[in-house]
Design a protein around this motif. Structure first.
Motif, mmCIF file in Angstrom:
data_model
loop_
_atom_site.group_PDB
_atom_site.id
_atom_site.type_symbol
_atom_site.label_atom_id
_atom_site.label_comp_id
_atom_site.label_asym_id
_atom_site.label_seq_id
_atom_site.Cartn_x
_atom_site.Cartn_y
_atom_site.Cartn_z
ATOM 1 N N THR A 1 0.843 -1.187 0.000
ATOM 2 C CA THR A 1 0.000 0.000 0.000
ATOM 3 C C THR A 1 0.879 1.238 0.000
ATOM 4 O OG1 THR A 1 -1.761 -1.125 1.235
ATOM 5 C CG2 THR A 1 -1.767 1.292 1.269
ATOM 6 N N VAL A 2 0.629 2.141 -0.956
ATOM 7 C CA VAL A 2 1.402 3.385 -1.011
ATOM 8 C C VAL A 2 0.523 4.550 -0.588
ATOM 9 C CG1 VAL A 2 3.023 2.592 -2.767
ATOM 10 C CG2 VAL A 2 0.881 3.668 -3.477
ATOM 11 N N ARG A 3 1.175 5.535 0.039
ATOM 12 C CA ARG A 3 0.482 6.738 0.502
ATOM 13 C C ARG A 3 1.224 7.970 0.000
ATOM 14 N NH1 ARG A 3 -3.311 5.813 4.454
ATOM 15 N NH2 ARG A 3 -3.360 3.701 5.330
ATOM 16 N N PRO A 4 0.492 9.087 -0.173
ATOM 17 C CA PRO A 4 1.120 10.295 -0.728
ATOM 18 C C PRO A 4 1.979 11.020 0.291
ATOM 19 C CG PRO A 4 -1.170 10.729 -0.187
ATOM 20 C CD PRO A 4 -0.938 9.253 0.068
ATOM 21 N N LYS A 5 2.703 12.019 -0.194
ATOM 22 C CA LYS A 5 3.488 12.860 0.694
ATOM 23 C C LYS A 5 2.589 13.560 1.697
ATOM 24 C CE LYS A 5 7.769 12.375 -0.664
ATOM 25 N NZ LYS A 5 8.799 11.864 0.237
ATOM 26 N N ASP A 6 3.188 13.925 2.836
ATOM 27 C CA ASP A 6 2.400 14.468 3.932
ATOM 28 C C ASP A 6 1.615 15.727 3.547
ATOM 29 O OD1 ASP A 6 4.893 13.612 6.422
ATOM 30 O OD2 ASP A 6 3.271 12.442 5.532
ATOM 31 N N ASP A 7 2.133 16.531 2.600
ATOM 32 C CA ASP A 7 1.439 17.766 2.251
ATOM 33 C C ASP A 7 0.341 17.543 1.207
ATOM 34 O OD1 ASP A 7 3.257 17.092 0.347
ATOM 35 O OD2 ASP A 7 3.925 19.125 -0.086
ATOM 36 N N VAL B 1 -2.002 -2.090 -3.802
ATOM 37 C CA VAL B 1 -1.476 -2.682 -5.034
ATOM 38 C C VAL B 1 -1.259 -4.173 -4.837
ATOM 39 C CG1 VAL B 1 0.412 -2.647 -6.713
ATOM 40 C CG2 VAL B 1 -0.347 -0.513 -5.634
ATOM 41 N N ASP B 2 -1.856 -4.958 -5.703
ATOM 42 C CA ASP B 2 -1.680 -6.416 -5.688
ATOM 43 C C ASP B 2 -0.987 -6.799 -6.989
ATOM 44 O OD1 ASP B 2 -1.826 -9.108 -5.287
ATOM 45 O OD2 ASP B 2 -3.927 -9.126 -4.672
ATOM 46 N N LEU B 3 0.301 -7.104 -6.915
ATOM 47 C CA LEU B 3 1.050 -7.488 -8.113
ATOM 48 C C LEU B 3 1.008 -8.989 -8.352
ATOM 49 C CD1 LEU B 3 4.251 -5.254 -7.791
ATOM 50 C CD2 LEU B 3 2.284 -4.906 -9.295
ATOM 51 N N VAL B 4 1.052 -9.766 -7.272
ATOM 52 C CA VAL B 4 1.009 -11.223 -7.378
ATOM 53 C C VAL B 4 -0.087 -11.718 -6.452
ATOM 54 C CG1 VAL B 4 2.263 -13.381 -7.072
ATOM 55 C CG2 VAL B 4 3.458 -11.376 -7.964
ATOM 56 N N GLY B 5 -1.144 -12.224 -7.034
ATOM 57 C CA GLY B 5 -2.278 -12.679 -6.254
ATOM 58 C C GLY B 5 -3.552 -12.536 -7.058
ATOM 59 N N THR B 6 -4.670 -12.844 -6.433
ATOM 60 C CA THR B 6 -5.955 -12.859 -7.143
ATOM 61 C C THR B 6 -6.421 -11.471 -7.539
ATOM 62 O OG1 THR B 6 -7.105 -12.835 -5.009
ATOM 63 C CG2 THR B 6 -6.679 -14.993 -6.011
ATOM 64 N N GLY B 7 -5.877 -10.426 -6.894
ATOM 65 C CA GLY B 7 -6.314 -9.071 -7.218
ATOM 66 C C GLY B 7 -5.505 -8.393 -8.286
ATOM 67 N N ALA B 8 -4.572 -9.092 -8.916
ATOM 68 C CA ALA B 8 -3.728 -8.481 -9.941
ATOM 69 C C ALA B 8 -4.547 -8.189 -11.201
ATOM 70 C CB ALA B 8 -2.562 -9.398 -10.275
ATOM 71 N N PRO B 9 -4.350 -7.008 -11.835
ATOM 72 C CA PRO B 9 -5.088 -6.654 -13.043
ATOM 73 C C PRO B 9 -4.510 -7.327 -14.288
ATOM 74 C CG PRO B 9 -3.562 -4.913 -12.489
ATOM 75 C CD PRO B 9 -3.444 -5.946 -11.396
ATOM 76 N N THR B 10 -5.102 -7.029 -15.439
ATOM 77 C CA THR B 10 -4.628 -7.530 -16.728
ATOM 78 C C THR B 10 -3.938 -6.402 -17.486
ATOM 79 O OG1 THR B 10 -6.370 -9.196 -16.883
ATOM 80 C CG2 THR B 10 -5.316 -8.531 -18.945
ATOM 81 N N ALA B 11 -2.809 -6.701 -18.120
ATOM 82 C CA ALA B 11 -2.028 -5.696 -18.850
ATOM 83 C C ALA B 11 -1.913 -6.071 -20.321
ATOM 84 C CB ALA B 11 -0.639 -5.557 -18.224
ATOM 85 N N GLU B 12 -1.609 -5.054 -21.141
ATOM 86 C CA GLU B 12 -1.468 -5.242 -22.589
ATOM 87 C C GLU B 12 -0.025 -4.981 -23.012
ATOM 88 O OE1 GLU B 12 -2.868 -2.978 -26.668
ATOM 89 O OE2 GLU B 12 -4.305 -3.145 -25.023
ATOM 90 N N TYR B 13 0.491 -5.824 -23.900
ATOM 91 C CA TYR B 13 1.859 -5.683 -24.415
ATOM 92 C C TYR B 13 1.908 -4.504 -25.373
ATOM 93 C CZ TYR B 13 6.468 -7.206 -26.084
ATOM 94 O OH TYR B 13 7.804 -7.287 -26.384
#
Length: 485
Positions: free
Chosen positions: A286-292, A368-380
């Motif tokens: 999980t990513v979060r934005p800068k404090d400001d 963000v789920d890169l490896v697991g059931t929540g990973a999206p589909t990408a196009e080459y």
């Protein structure tokens, strides 16, 4: 007649002299061969006492022109868990404090030896193995009690005690000395002798296990570590007669700290496989934005990266406009991989892959789920201008016309080209396998470090199976006393 007689005398003398030398050599070699066989039998019988149920045993060595002796201080073995907690700060967060940080000898003891000596040759029983030593050469005749199979190291240390010597046709009497001591795992022993620290327990994780043997027969031990185990000989010190083998432990599983420039995250011992239940199984954060900008991501352009030689991978989050949570904004995911230093690359884009959501305090976050059931589909496709670290639009490089996934167990052999689609789960697992077994994940913020606060972000879960790593360590101390009759 005098000349003929002289020739006969000289010839006879030469034959007798050379024949005597040859006979002596043959007899000595035969004696050494018998001693090898006797020591191999001693090895087997001693193991029954040291590691089995027998309390004592007797073995006749037979007649020999050499001498036998027991040397109870011959050699030592030390097992060191290097950086055993991976380094941690006061809050328990993983940090790398450098060489020597949190190193602990989980076992250290003498080996001892039973040695047969004949001229300049020794045949020795040490550590449950038999070694033949002459000059600067040592050859292993039978392996020591050191068993490294899969992810388990079993090391029953056999300690020899006694100080007797004998010649002629001695009989060795081997007796168990004391009870077998379980050294690792050991629930009553804490790291650093601190009750607040973990106990010596399995599965072993973080750092490396270093096995160091100091011995007259260190070259034979080096041969064993190099050829019979999956560990690698990292150092042979001839001056101090030591050999050191490094056996890595599986890296951290579960939650992890988001990497920064000064604190990369180490994936250690990854098994390169695409089979179900093998290799990389989970990678989410999980990513979060800068404090400001706590309720939105301003110009999000942030990546996880890894590099090994000419291989490089980048997994980038970007593509946001306003980036405010709760407004339906989604970040794109771009996956970039090159194995030739960036001259060509394989590129994938998953548009609107992850939603910007609000937490209970109204602060923005992206799960963000890169490896697991929540990973999206990408196009080459071409990905110029979509990266924070390895931007093809700035550093050159062209999209490979196609790529086939046929490198690892479980790969389907699918060929991809422009317009092909695939799950990010498959892509990330496949590409990171190229960096296995051990590599560092780092981060890159393309917006001058102003889009993501790594300190407030979190690694939610990483799970992977290991290859050529130590997961289970079993060390015991087993003493035997040897005397001659």
């Amino acid at each position: 007649m005098v000349l003929i007689l002289g020739i006969v005398v000289i010839g006879t003398t030469s034959v007798v002299a050379l024949g005597s030398v040859a006979l002596d050599g043959t007899e000595r070699q035969s004696t050494l061969d018998r001693a090898e066989q006797s020591m191999a039998q001693f090895d087997s019988r001693a193991a029954q006492v040291a590691l089995g149920e027998e309390r004592s045993t007797r073995l006749s060595f037979g007649h020999s022109s050499g001498t036998y002796r027991v040397v109870d201080d011959a050699g030592t073995i030390t097992i060191t868990h290097v950086n055993h907690d991976g380094g941690s700060d006061a809050d328990g967060n993983s940090v790398d404090d450098g060489p020597g940080d949190d190193d602990e000898d989980v076992y250290s003891g003498t080996l001892g030896a039973v040695v047969y000596e004949n001229g300049d040759t020794e045949i020795a029983y040490q550590g449950g193995g038999v070694w033949r030593h002459r000059g600067d050469s040592t050859r292993m005749l039978s392996p020591p009690e050191f068993h490294y199979e899969g992810s388990t190291l079993t090391l029953p240390v056999v300690q020899v005690s006694g100080d007797e010597s004998a010649s002629g046709a001695p009989t060795a009497v081997v007796s168990k000395s004391g009870q077998t001591k379980g050294m690792y795992p050991n629930a009553s022993t804490h790291y650093e002798d601190d009750s607040s620290k973990p106990t010596y327990s399995n599965p072993a994780s973080d750092g490396q296990m270093i096995v160091t043997v100091e011995s007259e027969y260190y070259r034979g031990w080096a041969e064993y570590f190099d050829s019979r185990t999956e560990g690698s000989v990292v150092d042979v010190d001839h001056a101090n007669r030591t050999v050191t083998a490094e056996l890595i432990t599986l890296g951290k599983q579960g939650g992890f700290e988001i990497p920064t420039d000064n604190n990369p995250f180490e994936v250690r011992g990854l098994e390169p496989s695409m089979q179900s239940g093998e290799g990389l199984e989970r990678l989410s954060f999980t990513v979060r934005p800068k404090d400001d900008h706590t309720n939105k991501f301003a110009s999000l352009d942030w990546s996880l990266t890894a590099q090994n030689g000419d291989r490089r991978i980048e997994m980038n989050l970007g593509g946001l406009g306003n980036g405010k949570c709760g407004t339906g904004e989604h970040a794109d995911l771009t996956v970039y991989y090159s194995d030739d230093g960036g001259a060509t690359y394989q590129g994938w884009v998953a548009e609107n892959a992850y939603e910007v959501t609000c937490d209970a305090n109204g602060y923005a976050k992206i799960e963000v789920d890169l490896v697991g059931t929540g990973a999206p589909t990408a196009e080459y496709q071409s990905i110029s201008g979509k990266l924070a670290a390895y931007n093809p639009g700035q550093g050159g490089g062209s999209l490979a016309g196609s790529t086939t996934f046929d490198h690892f167990d479980g790969d389907t052999g699918t060929t991809y080209s422009t317009g092909s689609t695939e799950s990010v789960d498959v892509l990330v697992r496949h590409y990171l396998n190229h960096f296995a077994p051990t590599f560092h994940l780092e981060s890159a913020d393309g917006n001058n470090g102003n889009s993501v606060n790594e300190g407030e972000s979190s690694g939610d879960d990483i799970q992977y199976t290991g290859d050529d790593v130590i997961t289970y360590l079993h060390v015991s101390e087993n003493g035997i006393e040897v005397r001659f009759e």
